[in-house]
Enzyme design. Structure first.
Site: not given
Ligand SMILES: Nc1ncnc2c1ncn2[C@@H]1O[C@H](COP(=O)(O)OP(=O)(O)O)[C@@H](O)[C@H]1O
Ligand SMILES: Nc1ncnc2c1ncn2[C@@H]1O[C@H](COP(=O)(O)OP(=O)(O)O)[C@@H](O)[C@H]1O
Ligand SMILES: [Mg+2]
Ligand SMILES: [Mg+2]
Lengths: 1097, 361
Positions: B222, B224, B249-250, B294, B332, B334
């Protein structure tokens, strides 16, 4: 896994002479490998027969063997050196095959040598096409359908299943011989028969033809921990059916979606794992059906290849260097990416520009070829260019070719296509040829629908649209003029790759005019960096290309700077020798404290390696591109005399005070016939009588004066381009007509008022001599080497064998040669290198030509004598005196040699049997080898073996001699008989031999006069009964019997000798070979004066 | 195509000239980032993780092979714009059903072409990611827009891209609840191969998830700043130990936060398809797709080992809990776009489910 400590001594095999399909990219990879392995602390033993390479410089390996790449020689080297391991994957197909032969002969096992990089099993799996296909099917990859056949009937069965068209590939052949595509049953019969014939085991692979599909290549690397990465993806602009080596190619791929690219990536990784290449680089080729995206695997090269060199230059990722490290045990993540200096090599380079490669061919030098590109590679060199977009990149590549093209058309040469009707143009571009790209643009310019063009040539519509953008921009620009263009318009034109020269053509004005208008509009190039990472990390290596963007990335230093102009694409007559010289200039000048700036556009070379020079500009060698670099770098000096004809042509247009060494005026004095004649006259140096002519009448007048035969040639060319020996008026007429036709097209070697034809009396039966010398600013002259040619004058110096030291020239002749060279050097105010060619006849010395620049023989002289001629010359050009350099210890006055070095030329005839193998004044060799030993005979014999024309042990030698050679022929025949050879001869020759008491075993019929037992020479050769052919040309006449004989011999792989002097040399070779055992010595021993005469015998 | 002059203005005043492409918009603003992948533009543009950002493509030719519904990573477009050097006029691919320019217009996404993207990339690399604005408006207006742009720090961008309602994808034997923080379609596809996936909004409380009695929970990628995501770290904290967890990831960052770890902002993030990630347990290196600004601070996550490292800058690329069944990666697996090297991580999740629940689903 760190480096292996269980191995210490490594044997590297180079790729031997430059041949079509295997050029100096392997010097690049081998040089890189030698350097890093020594840095890693290994002892490197190198075997390579090619003296023109940089890798065979004694500084690059601990032990350098310039010896034939044959099994017996390699066994000797292994026996002497006892290497722990053999690295076979960096020397092209030659090294790979040789390694396999050593393995099969049990030699590696006997001496305990481990093959590293790829083992025999992996090499077999990749190289045996049938096994490879099975392996691919086994891991679920798709391949074109195919079948194996041993007879015509079997072949017919295969196509009953596959249907036509098919591609036929003989088993166990070299360089694609006998390969072909058949679309009709008639073609099929012919191509199959050829293929079966070409295969030593009468086996062919009949494969579904997928000509017209898109072709791709991926460069893969793998380490011992099974980490695999793709270094570069390459898309061929020319579709399947044109060999990748002959295709225009682009990196990265342009027309695959990520989904498709990842499918291909997965397949490439699966392929390298299945084949089992343990470490190093491999190249996997794919084809994609345009309408469905179906992907098939074509082949895999389990080694560093031509494409890896391209990929290295295209991305900045040094494949060969890393492959060498991986072979000795490192893993990718243990190696740092040189360019960023921080991130590891275990990543996939990403680029933010487009790279285009265009091959360069030599069809004009090989009459008999149709110039059509196919599944067999024919190119002799290539250029690469870098631009931010394809349009910019492709136009840069076109002007890098040095074929007089200023870009993708929009130049005088484009008018050639004007005569063609639309249909004829479409027919022409349907076939792969060197002109196709230009024809495509011409078709688009005529408004022919791109879809129609696509249907004919199968160049992807995306590429066609890119070319159409160039075409449309041109139409827009044609309406404008230099003064009227806005900044935005200038920028747009330049971003599409237009050169100032193209615009000058378009606006019928001068280049200077265009340039000043552009600069006034504030549009100048910017230089960006090749950095492997699209600017994500800071680059530590200054490897640059020009483009038309907002900002520059270069920060010129204020150190003293020398710019070295390279030699551009390899071609016949200008090859690796000149890259050798440029690289040495760079090394030696860097050592002397200069910052070195290299400019070149040939991706195969060492000079375009990012760590050869302090800064590298990968740019076309045109005036505009060079001028732009001068503007930003402000070099103190420019070296123009080491890169062959390419930079020399620019010399006159550069500021004279910047040209290092010999002033441009001297270059002109040597090249301008009138000035040169006056000079020789003044100095009392005899020349063959001659004159110049701009038309037939003048030419006739000259001939009247000097008498036939004469040598006719254009001025300002290299490699004897378009040079012919003319025996009578009829031949003179046709020779002049040909030159006049070429002249009007502004082609290389054409005739025009500024470039008259040179006509000289042709000296028959003269010994040709080459001398390389260096003169410094104090006037001291160093004679680097005097080389006596084996073949007589009339065979181009680049095509003849030569020996150093000379074998038959008496001391007073040698003195005379030295004195002429010294006088000429002084008179021409040479500062740097001078090469002078002489012809010696009846004890009289004639000067043929003098070139105040590096010659083809500079590296040979260096390897033969140990004198670092290129380094010495570079320093001298920048102001050092020879005395300074001796004090510094850069070289020692050459002493007497304890050995003989023979250079032999390597000719492309075996690849092109349809081309006559006769030697003449037009150079046609692609490369050279050196044989080095204690006697001329032994060295010559080694040279022949190295060139692939091994002298026979025994058997039947066929003689067919011109009348004037019959007497010399008697001596040769007698000696051969004494050595136990049998003789076959045609009538006249046989009669002469018998009259002299020499038995002739086989009488040979004239062509077309076969009767009963008496077959003609081609038949005799095809029957495999002849081991060597000695056939000297008749001099005149159309395609005489001799041509058929030589063609048959070449096709059959039988050694052909076309001059009596070479025949005599061959006799010496066989004699000495029988008298002495095979010995090998490395250059480090031979160059060490205290170790002279170190051969055991 | 008629040329519409345009410009990009960064908040530090740097100006880049170009021409407008895609949808007509006088001003578009956002955080400007660069992506170094050479293929996969459509997947990138439709990746919800780019919410609030303007994507610069470092590869100069974009649009060559057109667009196809097959390459969409989400139904909407979350990014604020695209910056390219050269937009293809003509596409060429058997897969395509349209060209990129038209697609951008239809999706109402503006872009800017003709930009010296290398200059821009170097600027962002040296000065760090920053906000900017582009369009056909005047430079002054663009600069003002850039100054007004909040950027992505501390902004809950997830709320703008998460699914409003739960939905189900896949029909595999396992039952997995996937938190949608802006999940890429290919993740759902790959999970769906072995699980029946209940995709839930980002603010779904842990109790609701547990009530579904899942075999495992997936935390998606996701956009930010993870610390700005309302409620998610708290929910995940309650799930840890109750049910096997896998994050990407996020999702990786949120798992780390839930475990008590710390987050840091990278200078210009990782956006590309060529990042080397080493699996510390095997020593092998995978080439991975990455897209984040981040990162988890090394050594900050209690009870978890760092299993994966990004070899370019040695940032944390994966963690695994020592005592509870939970692991996550920053990259990632995927792909979409990018290499498939890390796809086995989905298999690792299945193994984790098996080890916790026994062999059969
Ligand atoms: N099945 C095929 N149909 C049409 N062209 C082919 C086929 N296979 C190969 N080619 C063409 O022939 C060229 C040479 O074939 P390749 O297998 O790569 O041999 P090489 O070892 O000479 O590189 C390829 O680059 C391709 O253009
Ligand atoms: N007058 C001549 N008589 C005999 N052979 C000659 C004569 N002039 C040139 N040649 C032959 O032609 C070859 C090419 O000529 P040269 O002037 O050296 O041209 P290039 O510049 O191509 O080297 C020489 O190597 C030599 O063998
Ligand atoms: Mg090939
Ligand atoms: Mg010559």
């Amino acid at each position: 896994m760190p480096r292996r400590d269980d191995i210490h001594r490594l044997l590297i095999i180079g790729s031997g002479p430059i041949v079509i399909g295997q050029a100096c990219e392997f010097d690049y990879s081998g040089t890189q490998a030698c350097r890093v392995l020594r840095e890693e602390g290994y002892e490197v033993i190198l075997a390579n027969s090619n003296p023109a390479t940089i890798m065979t410089d004694p500084d690059f390996a601990d032990r350098t063997y310039v010896e034939p790449l044959t099994v017996p020689v390699l066994e000797k080297i292994i026996e002497r050196e006892r290497p722990d391991a053999l690295l076979p994957t960096l020397g092209g197909q030659t090294a790979l095959n040789l390694a396999m032969d050593l393995q099969k002969a049990g030699i590696l096992e006997r001496y305990g040598v481990e093959m590293i990089g790829a083992d025999a099993e992996a090499i077999e799996t990749a190289e045996d096409r049938h096994r490879f296909k099975e392996a691919m099917l086994e891991i679920g990859l798709d391949v074109p359908r195919s079948g194996i056949a041993h007879t015509m009937d079997e072949a017919r069965e295969v196509i009953a299943e596959l249907g036509l068209p098919v591609i036929i590939r003989p088993a166990y052949i070299l360089g694609g011989r006998g390969t072909g595509i058949a679309s009709t049953p008639e073609e099929f019969e012919k191509v199959c028969a050829n293929g079966l014939d070409a295969s030593p085991i009468s086996e062919i692979l009949v494969e579904q033809s997928i000509a017209g599909w898109k072709e791709y290549e991926l460069e893969v690397m793998r380490d011992r921990a099974d980490n695999c990465v793709i270094i570069c993806s390459i898309e061929n602009v020319d579709p399947m059916g044109v060999h990748t080596g002959d295709s225009i190619t682009v990196a990265p791929v342009q027309t695959l979606a990520d989904v498709e690219y990842q499918e291909m990536r997965d397949a490439a990784l699966a392929c390298i794992r299945r084949v089992g290449v343990e470490t190093g680089g491999s190249n996997v080729q794919f084809a994609v059906e345009p309408g469905t995206g179906r992907q098939v695997v074509i082949e895999m090269n389990p080694r560093v290849s031509r494409s890896s060199a391209l990929a290295s230059k295209a991305t900045g990722f040094p494949i060969a260097k890393i492959a060498a490290r991986l072979a000795v045990g490192y893993t990718l993540d243990e190696i740092t990416n040189d360019i960023t200096g921080e991130t590891p090599a275990s990543f996939e380079p990403t680029i933010d520009y487009v790279v285009t490669k265009i091959p360069r061919w030599a069809f004009e030098k090989l009459p008999g070829l149709d110039g059509v590109l196919g599944t067999q590679m024919q190119a002799v060199g290539e250029v690469m260019s870098i631009g931010r977009t394809f349009t910019e990149s492709v136009q840069k590549a076109c002007r890098s070719l040095e074929l007089g093209r200023l870009g993708l058309n929009c130049d005088p040469a484009e008018t050639l296509m004007d005569e063609l009707s639309d249909d004829a143009l479409l027919d022409a571009l349907a076939v792969g040829t060197p002109d196709r790209l230009f024809q495509v643009e011409a078709a688009l310019r005529r408004g022919i629908d791109p879809d129609v063009v696509y249907d004919r040539c199968r160049i992807d519509p995306w590429f066609l649209d890119q070319m159409l953008m160039i075409t449309e921009e041109r139409a827009h620009l044609a309406e404008r003029s230099a003064g009227a263009l806005s900044r935005a318009e200038w920028r747009r034109a330049k971003r599409l790759g237009f050169s100032d020269a193209q615009l000058a053509y378009l606006w019928a004005t001068t280049i200077e005019e265009v340039r000043s208008a552009r600069v006034a509009a504030g549009v100048t190039p910017t230089y960006k960096t090749v950095d492997t990472c699209a600017a994500e990390f800071e680059a530590k290596t200054p490897y640059h290309y020009s483009t038309w963007e907002d900002t520059d990335e270069i920060a010129p230093s204020d150190r003293p700077k020398v710019m070295i102009l390279g030699s551009g694409p390899n071609r016949i007559g200008q090859g690796i020798e000149f890259d050798y010289c440029c690289v040495h200039a760079s090394f030696s000048l860097a050592e002397a404290g200069y910052e070195t700036i290299m400019v070149n556009c040939n991706p195969e070379t060492v000079s375009t390696d990012y760590d050869t020079s302090d800064r590298l500009y990968f740019e076309p060698l045109t005036l505009e591109d060079v001028q732009n670099i001068i503007d930003v770098e402000q070099p103190d000096k420019i070296v123009v005399s080491l890169g062959g004809q390419t930079p020399l042509k620019l010399a006159n247009e550069l500021p004279p005070e910047l040209v290092a060494g010999t002033p441009p005026a001297s270059i002109d004095a040597a090249e301008d016939r009138d000035l040169w004649n006056k000079l020789c006259e003044r100095l009392g140096i005899p020349q063959p009588p001659g004159g110049t002519a701009t038309d037939l009448a003048q030419a006739r007048a000259v001939c009247e004066q000097v008498g036939f035969p004469v040598l006719v040639r254009p001025s300002y060319v290299l490699g004897g381009r378009a040079m012919t020996i003319v025996y009578d008026d009829e031949q003179l007429v046709s020779a002049m007509a040909e030159l006049a036709a070429a002249g009007s097209l502004g082609r290389e070697g054409g005739l025009s008022a500024e470039r008259p034809v040179l006509i000289d009396r042709f000296l028959e039966d003269a010994i040709e001599v080459d001398v390389d010398a260096v003169r410094d600013h104090t006037g001291e002259v160093l004679i680097g080497g005097i080389m006596e040619h084996v073949e007589e004058a009339g065979v181009h110096s680049g095509d003849s064998a030569c020996t150093l030291p000379p074998q038959t020239l008496p001391p007073h002749t040698l003195d005379e040669l030295r004195s002429h060279v010294t006088v000429l050097a002084t008179e021409l105010e040479v500062i740097g290198l001078l090469n002078v060619q002489f012809a010696v006849r009846d004890d009289q010395v004639f000067v043929i030509e003098a070139n105040p620049r590096a010659s083809r023989t500079v590296p040979f002289v260096a390897k033969a004598t140990g004198l670092p001629l290129a380094a010495v010359a570079s320093r001298v050009m920048l102001g050092s005196s020879l005395a300074d350099l001796r004090t510094e210890g850069l070289y020692e006055e050459p002493g007497r040699m304890g050995h003989v070095a023979v250079k032999e030329a390597v000719l492309p005839f075996r690849r092109f049997p349809e081309v006559d193998a006769m030697l003449g004044p037009e150079m046609r060799s692609t490369g050279e080898v050196m044989g080095i030993d204690t006697t001329f005979g032994l060295s010559f014999d080694k040279g022949q073996a190295a060139a692939g024309g091994e002298l026979p042990e025994d058997g039947l030698v066929f003689f067919s001699l011109a009348d004037r050679d019959k007497e010399a022929g008697l001596d040769v025949a007698r000696r051969l008989r004494r050595l136990g050879f049998e003789i076959a001869a045609t009538d006249g020759t046989a009669a002469a031999l018998r009259a002299a008491g020499i038995p002739v075993a086989v009488d040979v019929a004239k062509i077309g006069e076969e009767a009963g037992e008496r077959v003609d020479a081609p038949t005799l050769i095809e029957q495999g009964r002849v081991v060597m052919v000695v056939n000297t040309p008749r001099g005149r006449g159309a395609r005489a019997d001799g041509a058929y004989i030589r063609t048959a011999a070449t096709a059959q792989g039988v050694t052909v000798i076309t001059t009596m002097s070479a025949a005599l040399a061959a006799v010496h070779g066989v004699t000495d070979r029988r008298a002495y055992p095979l010995e090998v010595r490395c250059l480090q021993e031979l160059h060490e004066p205290s170790l002279q005469l170190t051969f055991d015998r | 195509m008629t040329i519409r002059d345009g410009a990009l203005v960064l908040v530090d005043g740097e100006v880049f000239e170009g021409e407008a492409i895609g949808a007509e918009a006088p001003i578009s603003s956002g955080e400007v980032v660069f992506n170094t992948a050479m293929t996969g533009y459509q997947e990138i543009i439709t990746d919800p993780s780019y919410a609030g950002q303007i994507i610069t493509f470092t590869y100069p030719h974009i649009g060559n092979y057109g667009v196809t519904p097959d390459d969409e990573e989400s139904r909407g477009i979350a990014c604020r714009g695209v910056i390219v050097r050269e937009l293809a006029r003509r596409r060429s691919s058997w897969r395509a059903d349209g060209d990129l320019d038209t697609y951008l217009r239809e999706r109402n996404l503006a872009g800017i072409g003709g930009i010296d993207t290398r200059r821009l990339t170097r600027h962002l690399r040296d000065s760090g990611a920053m906000v900017g604005a582009f369009g056909t408006a005047s430079e002054g207006e663009l600069l003002a827009a850039a100054n007004a742009e909040p950027g992505t720090d501390g902004v809950d961008l997830v709320a703008t891209v998460t699914t409003p309602e739960p939905y189900t994808v896949g029909d595999g034997p396992w039952r997995v609840v996937a938190y949608d923080f802006g999940m890429k379609r290919n993740i759902a596809n790959l999970l769906g191969e072995f699980a029946t996936v209940e995709v839930v909004p980002a603010d779904t409380p842990a109790a609701d998830v547990l009530a579904m009695e899942p075999h495992g929970v997936f935390l998606s990628n996701g956009p930010g700043d993870p610390e700005a995501v309302e409620g998610a770290p708290e929910a995940v904290r309650q799930l840890i130990g109750e049910v096997p967890i896998f994050g990407i990831c996020l999702g990786h960052q949120i798992l780390a936060l839930a475990l008590g770890g710390e987050i840091t902002k990278l200078p210009f993030g990782h956006h590309g398809a060529n990042h080397p990630v080493r699996d510390n347990r095997t020593g092998t290196v995978a080439i991975t797709s990455q897209n984040h600004n981040f990162a988890v601070v090394d050594g900050s996550v209690p009870g978890a080992d760092v299993t994966h490292v990004n070899l370019n800058d040695h940032t944390v690329a994966g963690i695994s809990c020592r005592d509870v069944p939970a692991f996550a990666v920053q990259h990632h697996p995927e792909a979409s776009p990018g290499p498939h090297d890390a796809q086995a991580l989905f298999g690792d999740f299945v193994e984790l489910l098996e080890s916790v629940h026994g062999r059969t689903a």
